[in-house]
Write an enzyme that holds these catalytic residues in place. Structure first.
Site: not given
Length: 234
Positions: A132, A175-176, A179
């Site tokens: 990351c 993953h994004e 966030h």
């Protein structure tokens, strides 16, 4: 039976060696150098409150501020890719913007996804070592769904659907989108699955033998340059 086990182990070792052959140590320049692309912002690191915020829908944002933040996110992704030779995605909170949008670039140009929603997940999963931009000195062994479908608002304000995405794109999107909910890879790492990049690079074969998937870079680099085959990022 013994010969079969021997062949199986040989094939497994060959596959791991092939993956390690693509891996070379990388230097994370972004930790110390300021952005050089106009409009890019510094990437915030773990510990910054923005990374723990649950982002708000883009429809609730001031249009002028939102547009400026979106342009900054695209510029920041471009800057990271130019500076480090890798980088496939970035989420708004990583530049301190608390709205639900992400930028991705799988090698065919940048895309901006606003208010992305995962509408479908495959039953099949896989494990891999993820990294990351906001904690580039660590890698975490995480589990992801092999394929997902995502609905979002595109750059033209239109609804768009990416159905049953490929494994590389699905992994990145998960993953994004994490966030946007204040979730980091350290939160979902499997037991004993957090390792420093320094230790990983000392013995990548050992760590890669423990996962199902290996991230492929989206930026071509000359053979004489470091090949950040492990880099998401992020």
């Amino acid at each position: 039976m013994t010969w079969a086990i021997t062949i199986l182990r040989g094939l497994q070792s060959t596959c791991i060696s092939a993956r390690v052959g693509k891996f070379r140590a990388v230097t994370i320049r972004a930790l110390t150098a300021p952005p050089t692309v106009p409009g890019a912002r510094p990437v915030v690191h773990i510990g910054n409150p923005a990374l723990r915020a649950r982002c708000l829908p883009c429809r609730d944002a001031d249009p002028v501020i939102l547009e400026a933040d979106k342009e900054a996110l695209l510029a920041t992704l471009e800057d990271f890719r130019k500076a480090n030779g890798f980088g496939r995605g970035i989420a708004a909170p990583q530049i301190g913007s608390l709205w639900r949008f992400i930028a991705v670039n799988m090698g065919d140009g940048p895309r901006l996804l606003s208010d992305p929603i995962v509408s479908w997940r495959s039953t099949e999963t896989f494990t891999h070592y993820d990294d990351c931009m906001s904690l580039p000195w660590l890698l975490c062994r995480v589990m992801r769904f092999k394929s997902i479908s995502v609905t979002f608002t595109n750059e033209h304000g239109e609804e768009e659907v990416w159905s049953e995405c490929s494994q590389p794109l699905s992994e990145l999107l998960q993953h994004e989108i994490d966030h946007l909910d204040g979730v980091l890879i350290t939160d979902i790492a499997e037991p004993h699955g957090i390792v420093s990049r320094v230790e990983f690079e000392k013995n990548p074969e050992f760590f890669l033998s423990d996962v199902d998937y290996f991230i492929v870079p989206t930026i071509d680099t000359p053979s004489t340059e470091p090949n950040p085959s492990l880099a998401h990022t992020n």
